[in-house]
Motif scaffolding. Structure first.
Motif, PDB file in Angstrom:
ATOM      1  N   LYS A 100       0.121  22.885   3.396  1.00 15.78           N
ATOM      2  CA  LYS A 100       0.843  21.903   4.185  1.00 15.78           C
ATOM      3  C   LYS A 100       0.089  22.094   5.677  1.00 15.78           C
ATOM      4  O   LYS A 100       0.079  22.984   6.411  1.00 15.78           O
ATOM      5  CB  LYS A 100       2.088  22.429   4.550  1.00 15.78           C
ATOM      6  N   PRO A 101      -0.439  20.851   5.990  1.00 11.59           N
ATOM      7  CA  PRO A 101      -1.442  20.671   7.326  1.00 11.59           C
ATOM      8  C   PRO A 101      -0.217  20.862   8.450  1.00 11.59           C
ATOM      9  O   PRO A 101       0.748  20.452   8.477  1.00 11.59           O
ATOM     10  CB  PRO A 101      -1.983  19.543   7.246  1.00 11.59           C
ATOM     11  N   ILE A 107      -8.455  15.420  10.631  1.00 11.41           N
ATOM     12  CA  ILE A 107      -9.546  15.338   9.467  1.00 11.41           C
ATOM     13  C   ILE A 107     -10.751  15.590  10.013  1.00 11.41           C
ATOM     14  O   ILE A 107     -11.260  15.458  11.300  1.00 11.41           O
ATOM     15  CB  ILE A 107      -9.166  13.854   9.076  1.00 11.41           C
ATOM     16  N   ASN A 108     -11.744  16.067   9.101  1.00 10.84           N
ATOM     17  CA  ASN A 108     -13.169  16.238   9.515  1.00 10.84           C
ATOM     18  C   ASN A 108     -14.152  14.929   9.101  1.00 10.84           C
ATOM     19  O   ASN A 108     -13.464  13.880   8.463  1.00 10.84           O
ATOM     20  CB  ASN A 108     -13.554  17.211   8.446  1.00 10.84           C
ATOM     21  N   LEU A 167     -15.295  24.931   7.917  1.00 14.00           N
ATOM     22  CA  LEU A 167     -14.183  23.629   7.503  1.00 14.00           C
ATOM     23  C   LEU A 167     -13.240  24.210   6.405  1.00 14.00           C
ATOM     24  O   LEU A 167     -11.989  23.727   6.665  1.00 14.00           O
ATOM     25  CB  LEU A 167     -15.204  22.661   7.136  1.00 14.00           C
ATOM     26  N   LEU A 168     -13.861  24.743   5.324  1.00 13.40           N
ATOM     27  CA  LEU A 168     -13.027  25.323   4.177  1.00 13.40           C
ATOM     28  C   LEU A 168     -11.790  26.385   4.813  1.00 13.40           C
ATOM     29  O   LEU A 168     -10.645  26.163   4.313  1.00 13.40           O
ATOM     30  CB  LEU A 168     -13.811  25.944   3.206  1.00 13.40           C
ATOM     31  N   GLU A 169     -12.039  27.332   5.547  1.00 17.31           N
ATOM     32  CA  GLU A 169     -11.254  28.157   6.190  1.00 17.31           C
ATOM     33  C   GLU A 169      -9.933  27.306   6.976  1.00 17.31           C
ATOM     34  O   GLU A 169      -9.008  27.680   6.742  1.00 17.31           O
ATOM     35  CB  GLU A 169     -11.704  29.209   6.961  1.00 17.31           C
ATOM     36  N   LYS A 175      -5.446  24.034   9.405  1.00 20.32           N
ATOM     37  CA  LYS A 175      -5.777  23.214  10.712  1.00 20.32           C
ATOM     38  C   LYS A 175      -6.519  22.142  10.622  1.00 20.32           C
ATOM     39  O   LYS A 175      -6.484  21.038  11.637  1.00 20.32           O
ATOM     40  CB  LYS A 175      -6.664  24.214  11.401  1.00 20.32           C
ATOM     41  N   LYS A 176      -7.077  21.813   9.436  1.00 12.80           N
ATOM     42  CA  LYS A 176      -7.681  20.515   9.087  1.00 12.80           C
ATOM     43  C   LYS A 176      -7.213  20.155   7.334  1.00 12.80           C
ATOM     44  O   LYS A 176      -6.599  20.896   6.963  1.00 12.80           O
ATOM     45  CB  LYS A 176      -9.127  20.475   9.203  1.00 12.80           C
ATOM     46  N   TYR A 177      -7.455  18.707   7.298  1.00 10.82           N
ATOM     47  CA  TYR A 177      -6.791  18.439   5.921  1.00 10.82           C
ATOM     48  C   TYR A 177      -7.993  17.501   5.369  1.00 10.82           C
ATOM     49  O   TYR A 177      -8.742  17.019   6.133  1.00 10.82           O
ATOM     50  CB  TYR A 177      -5.630  17.799   5.979  1.00 10.82           C
TER      51      TYR A 177
END
Length: 202
Positions: A100-101, A107-108, A167-169, A175-177
């Protein structure tokens, strides 16, 4: 760390291809189907084959018919590459489906798979630049210039690897979605390319 794991698989795929160095040699993917490793190996194999197709089509003495043949093979390879990237993104969408973001999650600029795509291409650049940096029949100036470029590529791979892992972490921590857009390439689609669906010729 996924990037380090991916880099090892990319090196393996590039090495395996260059054992015979034959564009038409069929892939023998050593990883089990439906795994991330299988997709990473496939991705880099496609890139490696296409790298050599691109070399072929740049032959200044190539006959037009032969050049068109390579161009069409490269187009198909690009489609295969895009499809494989989207499969890798699907893997991550599934892996993070229960995350859950956070309210302030961002977003990246690109998805994990498209960043991994760049990492695969970097692996190829490093492999071939190292050959040039060590080529005995080249001038010392050529080897020195390629050695400098190689050091930059290695630094770039380290930076990109760290960014992919971060990014994956961040996605894992909310923290990102991920938000993935399909490429929707139009020129290969007979229903979207006017030349294909009307038969028009310019």
């Amino acid at each position: 760390m996924i990037a380090q794991h991916a880099n090892k698989i990319f090196s393996q795929a590039i090495h395996d291809y260059h054992v015979l160095n034959n564009i038409d040699h069929p892939i023998k993917n050593p990883y089990e189907a439906h795994t991330l490793e299988h997709l990473l190996y496939l991705k880099c194999w496609i890139d490696t084959v296409q790298w050599h197709m691109e070399d072929e089509v740049r032959d200044p003495n190539i006959a037009p018919v032969e050049g068109l043949k390579w161009k069409r093979r490269i187009d198909q390879s690009n489609q295969d590459r895009t499809d494989t990237v989207e499969y890798i993104d699907s893997y991550y969408l599934n892996a993070f489906k229960d995350v859950k973001p956070l309210p302030d999650a961002r977003i990246n600029t690109e998805s994990p798979a498209w960043a991994i795509d760049r990492l695969s291409i970097l692996a190829l650049k490093i492999y071939h630049m190292q050959i040039e940096a060590e080529r005995r029949d080249a001038t010392p100036e050529h080897r020195d210039q390629c050695g400098q470029k190689l050091r930059i590529l290695l630094e770039q791979r380290e930076d990109l690897s760290n960014s992919i892992d971060e990014l994956l972490e961040d996605i894992k921590m909310g923290k990102k979605y991920m938000k993935v857009y399909k490429q929707m390439k139009m020129y290969n689609d007979p229903s979207l390319n006017p030349v294909l669906y009307t038969g028009e010729k310019k």
